[in-house]
Design a protein around this motif. Sequence first.
Motif, PDB file in Angstrom:
ATOM      1  N   THR A  62       1.047  -1.248   0.371  1.00  0.00           N
ATOM      2  CA  THR A  62       0.120  -0.196   0.004  1.00  0.00           C
ATOM      3  C   THR A  62       0.943   1.220   0.009  1.00  0.00           C
ATOM      4  N   ALA A  63       1.771   1.277   0.373  1.00  0.00           N
ATOM      5  CA  ALA A  63       2.959   2.346   0.819  1.00  0.00           C
ATOM      6  C   ALA A  63       3.439   3.177  -0.806  1.00  0.00           C
ATOM      7  N   ALA A  64       4.603   1.361  -1.187  1.00  0.00           N
ATOM      8  CA  ALA A  64       4.118   2.395  -3.048  1.00  0.00           C
ATOM      9  C   ALA A  64       3.203   2.293  -3.614  1.00  0.00           C
ATOM     10  N   ALA A  65       1.939   1.851  -3.531  1.00  0.00           N
ATOM     11  CA  ALA A  65       0.888   2.500  -4.336  1.00  0.00           C
ATOM     12  C   ALA A  65       0.896   3.744  -4.050  1.00  0.00           C
ATOM     13  N   ALA A  66       0.753   4.441  -2.216  1.00  0.00           N
ATOM     14  CA  ALA A  66       0.275   5.266  -2.402  1.00  0.00           C
ATOM     15  C   ALA A  66       1.241   6.358  -3.395  1.00  0.00           C
ATOM     16  N   HIS A  67       2.617   6.348  -2.488  1.00  0.00           N
ATOM     17  CA  HIS A  67       3.865   6.810  -3.692  1.00  0.00           C
ATOM     18  C   HIS A  67       2.732   7.393  -5.271  1.00  0.00           C
ATOM     19  N   TYR A  68       3.120   6.125  -5.320  1.00  0.00           N
ATOM     20  CA  TYR A  68       3.163   6.302  -7.013  1.00  0.00           C
ATOM     21  C   TYR A  68       1.827   6.615  -7.485  1.00  0.00           C
ATOM     22  N   LEU A  69       0.832   6.681  -6.857  1.00  0.00           N
ATOM     23  CA  LEU A  69      -0.192   7.428  -7.249  1.00  0.00           C
ATOM     24  C   LEU A  69      -0.904   8.950  -6.349  1.00  0.00           C
ATOM     25  N   HIS A  70      -0.098   9.276  -5.940  1.00  0.00           N
ATOM     26  CA  HIS A  70      -0.135  10.089  -5.282  1.00  0.00           C
ATOM     27  C   HIS A  70      -1.467  10.563  -4.077  1.00  0.00           C
ATOM     28  N   LEU A  71      -1.334   9.662  -3.174  1.00  0.00           N
ATOM     29  CA  LEU A  71      -2.412   9.576  -2.224  1.00  0.00           C
ATOM     30  C   LEU A  71      -1.922   9.157  -1.013  1.00  0.00           C
ATOM     31  N   ALA A  72      -2.941   9.322  -0.442  1.00  0.00           N
ATOM     32  CA  ALA A  72      -2.725   8.731   1.115  1.00  0.00           C
ATOM     33  C   ALA A  72      -2.960   7.697   0.980  1.00  0.00           C
ATOM     34  N   PRO A  73      -1.718   6.982   1.532  1.00  0.00           N
ATOM     35  CA  PRO A  73      -2.162   5.110   1.601  1.00  0.00           C
ATOM     36  C   PRO A  73      -4.020   4.389   2.411  1.00  0.00           C
ATOM     37  N   GLN A  74      -3.946   5.806   3.704  1.00  0.00           N
ATOM     38  CA  GLN A  74      -5.432   5.145   4.519  1.00  0.00           C
ATOM     39  C   GLN A  74      -6.671   5.898   3.043  1.00  0.00           C
ATOM     40  N   THR A  75      -6.176   6.308   1.851  1.00  0.00           N
ATOM     41  CA  THR A  75      -7.092   6.713   0.921  1.00  0.00           C
ATOM     42  C   THR A  75      -7.600   5.004   0.358  1.00  0.00           C
ATOM     43  N   LEU A  76      -5.914   4.274  -0.145  1.00  0.00           N
ATOM     44  CA  LEU A  76      -6.654   3.208  -0.589  1.00  0.00           C
ATOM     45  C   LEU A  76      -7.459   2.207  -0.242  1.00  0.00           C
ATOM     46  N   ARG A  77      -6.390   2.308   1.530  1.00  0.00           N
ATOM     47  CA  ARG A  77      -7.430   1.365   2.219  1.00  0.00           C
ATOM     48  C   ARG A  77      -9.043   1.662   2.104  1.00  0.00           C
ATOM     49  N   ILE A  78      -9.396   2.303   2.270  1.00  0.00           N
ATOM     50  CA  ILE A  78     -10.358   3.253   2.399  1.00  0.00           C
ATOM     51  C   ILE A  78     -11.409   2.914   0.859  1.00  0.00           C
ATOM     52  N   TYR A  79     -10.592   2.822  -0.622  1.00  0.00           N
ATOM     53  CA  TYR A  79     -10.771   2.160  -1.817  1.00  0.00           C
ATOM     54  C   TYR A  79     -10.770   0.792  -1.082  1.00  0.00           C
ATOM     55  N   ALA A  80      -9.803  -0.085  -1.066  1.00  0.00           N
ATOM     56  CA  ALA A  80     -10.171  -1.410  -0.209  1.00  0.00           C
ATOM     57  C   ALA A  80     -11.464  -1.481   0.022  1.00  0.00           C
ATOM     58  N   CYS A  81     -11.528  -0.790   1.325  1.00  0.00           N
ATOM     59  CA  CYS A  81     -12.752  -1.417   2.639  1.00  0.00           C
ATOM     60  C   CYS A  81     -14.417  -1.437   1.408  1.00  0.00           C
ATOM     61  N   ARG A  82     -14.290  -0.239   0.756  1.00  0.00           N
ATOM     62  CA  ARG A  82     -15.469   1.097  -0.171  1.00  0.00           C
ATOM     63  C   ARG A  82     -16.050  -0.360  -1.396  1.00  0.00           C
ATOM     64  N   GLU A  83     -15.130  -0.302  -2.368  1.00  0.00           N
ATOM     65  CA  GLU A  83     -14.505  -1.468  -3.215  1.00  0.00           C
ATOM     66  C   GLU A  83     -15.135   0.333  -4.360  1.00  0.00           C
ATOM     67  N   ASN A  84     -15.076   1.060  -4.336  1.00  0.00           N
ATOM     68  CA  ASN A  84     -14.965   1.883  -4.984  1.00  0.00           C
ATOM     69  C   ASN A  84     -14.243   2.516  -5.980  1.00  0.00           C
ATOM     70  N   GLY A  85     -12.455   2.429  -5.838  1.00  0.00           N
ATOM     71  CA  GLY A  85     -11.818   2.931  -5.882  1.00  0.00           C
ATOM     72  C   GLY A  85     -11.432   2.529  -7.393  1.00  0.00           C
ATOM     73  N   PRO A  86     -10.503   3.460  -8.136  1.00  0.00           N
ATOM     74  CA  PRO A  86      -9.807   2.849 -10.095  1.00  0.00           C
ATOM     75  C   PRO A  86      -8.967   1.616  -9.527  1.00  0.00           C
ATOM     76  N   ILE A  87      -8.427   1.402  -8.971  1.00  0.00           N
ATOM     77  CA  ILE A  87      -8.063   0.434  -9.233  1.00  0.00           C
ATOM     78  C   ILE A  87      -8.724  -0.842  -7.829  1.00  0.00           C
ATOM     79  N   ARG A  88      -8.689  -2.409  -7.952  1.00  0.00           N
ATOM     80  CA  ARG A  88      -8.788  -3.302  -6.594  1.00  0.00           C
ATOM     81  C   ARG A  88      -7.496  -3.565  -5.949  1.00  0.00           C
ATOM     82  N   PRO A  89      -7.369  -3.571  -4.371  1.00  0.00           N
ATOM     83  CA  PRO A  89      -6.327  -4.355  -4.161  1.00  0.00           C
ATOM     84  C   PRO A  89      -6.243  -5.605  -4.148  1.00  0.00           C
ATOM     85  N   ARG A  90      -4.898  -6.770  -4.051  1.00  0.00           N
ATOM     86  CA  ARG A  90      -5.381  -7.872  -3.684  1.00  0.00           C
ATOM     87  C   ARG A  90      -5.433  -8.272  -2.046  1.00  0.00           C
ATOM     88  N   ARG A  91      -5.804  -8.970  -1.517  1.00  0.00           N
ATOM     89  CA  ARG A  91      -5.668  -9.689  -0.493  1.00  0.00           C
ATOM     90  C   ARG A  91      -4.984 -10.872  -0.340  1.00  0.00           C
TER      91      ARG A  91
END
Length: 75
Positions: free
Chosen positions: A22-51
């Motif tokens: 998540t830290a690397a993805a956030a760096h590349y996307l210029h987002l906060a890591p917490q934003t990516l975690r929210i995308y994962a929880c809500r399943e509404n982001g532009p990309i989906r994580p792999r658990r």
Amino acid sequence: MKSQPQKQFVPLEQENRPTVETAAAAHYLHLAPQTLRIYACRENGPIRPRRIQGSSKLHWATDDIRRLLGVEAAQ
């Protein structure tokens, strides 16, 4: 007060791992890591994580990040 050392990331074009944490993805996307975690929880982001192995650890596909940003992989 000591500051945390900044983690260094390779340029996205040179990243050769199939997924990144998540830290690397956030760096590349210029987002906060917490934003990516929210995308994962809500399943509404532009990309989906792999658990990873059914755990709560999230990894993000490097190809998805490149596609989203329009970046080509280095040959």
